[in-house]
Scaffold this active site. Structure first.
Site, short mmCIF file in Angstrom:
data_model
loop_
_atom_site.label_atom_id
_atom_site.label_comp_id
_atom_site.label_asym_id
_atom_site.label_seq_id
_atom_site.Cartn_x
_atom_site.Cartn_y
_atom_site.Cartn_z
N ASP A 107 -5.67 -6.11 -0.53
CA ASP A 107 -6.65 -5.53 0.38
C ASP A 107 -7.42 -6.62 1.14
O ASP A 107 -7.60 -7.73 0.64
CB ASP A 107 -7.63 -4.67 -0.43
CG ASP A 107 -8.44 -3.72 0.45
OD1 ASP A 107 -8.01 -3.46 1.61
OD2 ASP A 107 -9.48 -3.23 -0.01
N HIS B 1 -2.58 -8.44 9.10
CA HIS B 1 -1.39 -7.95 8.40
C HIS B 1 -0.27 -9.01 8.44
O HIS B 1 0.45 -9.22 7.47
CB HIS B 1 -0.90 -6.64 9.00
CG HIS B 1 -1.89 -5.50 8.84
ND1 HIS B 1 -2.52 -5.25 7.64
CD2 HIS B 1 -2.34 -4.57 9.71
CE1 HIS B 1 -3.33 -4.19 7.79
NE2 HIS B 1 -3.23 -3.77 9.03
N LEU C 205 12.75 -11.77 -11.56
CA LEU C 205 11.49 -11.06 -11.25
C LEU C 205 11.84 -9.70 -10.65
O LEU C 205 12.67 -9.63 -9.74
CB LEU C 205 10.68 -11.87 -10.22
CG LEU C 205 9.43 -11.15 -9.66
CD1 LEU C 205 8.31 -11.14 -10.69
CD2 LEU C 205 8.92 -11.84 -8.38
C1 IPE Z 1 -5.59 0.34 -0.74
O1 IPE Z 1 -6.35 -0.24 0.27
C2 IPE Z 1 -4.17 0.46 -0.31
C3 IPE Z 1 -3.46 -0.79 -0.10
C4 IPE Z 1 -3.91 -2.00 -0.33
C5 IPE Z 1 -2.13 -0.67 0.39
P1 IPE Z 1 -7.20 0.64 1.29
O2 IPE Z 1 -7.88 -0.33 2.18
O3 IPE Z 1 -6.35 1.65 1.92
O4 IPE Z 1 -8.22 1.36 0.31
P2 IPE Z 1 -9.67 1.95 0.56
O5 IPE Z 1 -9.58 2.86 1.74
O6 IPE Z 1 -10.57 0.78 0.83
O7 IPE Z 1 -10.02 2.64 -0.72
C1 IPE Z 2 -4.76 -4.04 3.25
O1 IPE Z 2 -5.70 -4.46 4.16
C2 IPE Z 2 -3.46 -3.60 3.89
C3 IPE Z 2 -3.26 -2.14 3.90
C4 IPE Z 2 -4.01 -1.26 3.32
C5 IPE Z 2 -2.11 -1.65 4.65
P1 IPE Z 2 -6.58 -3.44 4.98
O2 IPE Z 2 -5.85 -3.08 6.23
O3 IPE Z 2 -7.02 -2.30 4.15
O4 IPE Z 2 -7.82 -4.37 5.35
P2 IPE Z 2 -9.36 -4.00 5.27
O5 IPE Z 2 -9.62 -3.40 3.93
O6 IPE Z 2 -9.61 -3.03 6.39
O7 IPE Z 2 -10.06 -5.30 5.46
MG MG Z 3 -8.58 -1.99 2.92
#
Ligand code: IPE
Ligand code: IPE
Ligand code: MG
Length: 243
Positions: free
Chosen positions: A20, A37, A131
């Site tokens: 995240d 990303h 792995l």
């Molecule tokens: C959780 O992250 C899902 C992934 C890392 C793929 P999100 O960014 O979607 O989660 P919330 O919305 O903060 O709970």
């Molecule tokens: C995690 O990073 C990747 C996915 C959930 C696809 P985020 O896109 O949730 O990044 P933040 O949480 O908005 O910083």
């Molecule tokens: Mg996120």
């Protein structure tokens, strides 16, 4: 590290990571989310190398949740593109390094081309043993559990399952993680402290480590730090503490 910690580190055989913070990493630099990303996929590469070096046998990465479909179309398209690009550019090396790739979640929702790429990657690496890398894509634990419950109900209705004989092992075998050990350690980056619908059944007794690093900055040192923290935890599984 004392012997106990070293023993525990060795026993973290399955590490699951909620990757995240890509969006915040990008915003902090005045960049579009897609840049986060893109950088995040480089962190995936570092993470897999670290898992191999650190002797982790099972690594599960949460890449896209079933709730992430609520994001703007453009971001979903960017993530889908990056996923295909990742497979095209990394699969040879993953295979060379003995990585077996597996996918959980509703991969069909990304369309037939992506689903076919994923199936081909799984088939090509199926014999590898160093792995097992599981990528959770369009994955949500509640719908996974519901699907298993539906199959149980159908089997009971068809007369092929006696409800009395259902136990945790049989139910676990109906989940998408049937052939995997439960995660010992769940790591979440970005400072958020929640599971966001990730492996709710499987992580029942996982140790949770929350790191204050955005996913694109995650490296081997963070991985080692999380394993060291895991090594300091005393896992009890509900039994009495060791005195
Ligand atoms: C959780 O992250 C899902 C992934 C890392 C793929 P999100 O960014 O979607 O989660 P919330 O919305 O903060 O709970
Ligand atoms: C995690 O990073 C990747 C996915 C959930 C696809 P985020 O896109 O949730 O990044 P933040 O949480 O908005 O910083
Ligand atoms: Mg996120």
């Amino acid at each position: 590290m004392d012997d106990g910690a070293a023993r525990n580190v060795r026993s973290a055989r399955h590490v699951a990571i909620i990757m995240d913070g890509n969006g915040r990493w990008a915003s902090a630099r005045g960049l579009p989310r897609v840049a986060g990303h893109r950088e995040g996929s480089k962190a995936v590469r570092r993470c897999i190398e670290a898992a191999i070096d650190l002797g982790v046998g099972w690594l599960t990465l949460f890449a896209f949740s079933s709730e992430n479909w609520q994001r703007p179309q453009e971001e979903i398209a960017d993530l889908t593109f990056l996923l295909r690009h990742y497979l095209r550019t990394e699969l040879d090396e993953l295979h060379r390094n003995g990585v077996r790739l597996a996918v959980i979640g509703e991969r069909g929702r990304f369309g037939p081309a992506v689903a076919a790429d994923l199936a081909a990657a799984e088939a090509r690496t199926a014999g590898n043993t160093r792995l097992t890398l599981t990528i959770a894509l369009s994955y949500g634990a509640r719908s996974e559990i519901l699907e298993a419950a539906r199959r149980v109900a159908e089997a009971v209705q068809a007369g092929t399952l006696n409800p009395e004989s259902l136990d945790e092992t049989k139910f676990g075998a109906l989940l998408s993680t049937a052939s995997m050990p439960d995660p010992d350690l769940v790591i979440r980056t970005s400072g958020e402290q929640r599971l966001s619908n990730f492996l709710l059944w499987q992580a029942a007794y996982a140790e949770l480590v929350f790191l204050d690093v955005m996913w694109p900055d995650f490296d081997r040192a963070h991985f080692a730090e999380a394993l060291a923290e895991f090594g300091r935890r005393e896992r009890r599984f509900g039994a009495r503490p060791v005195l």
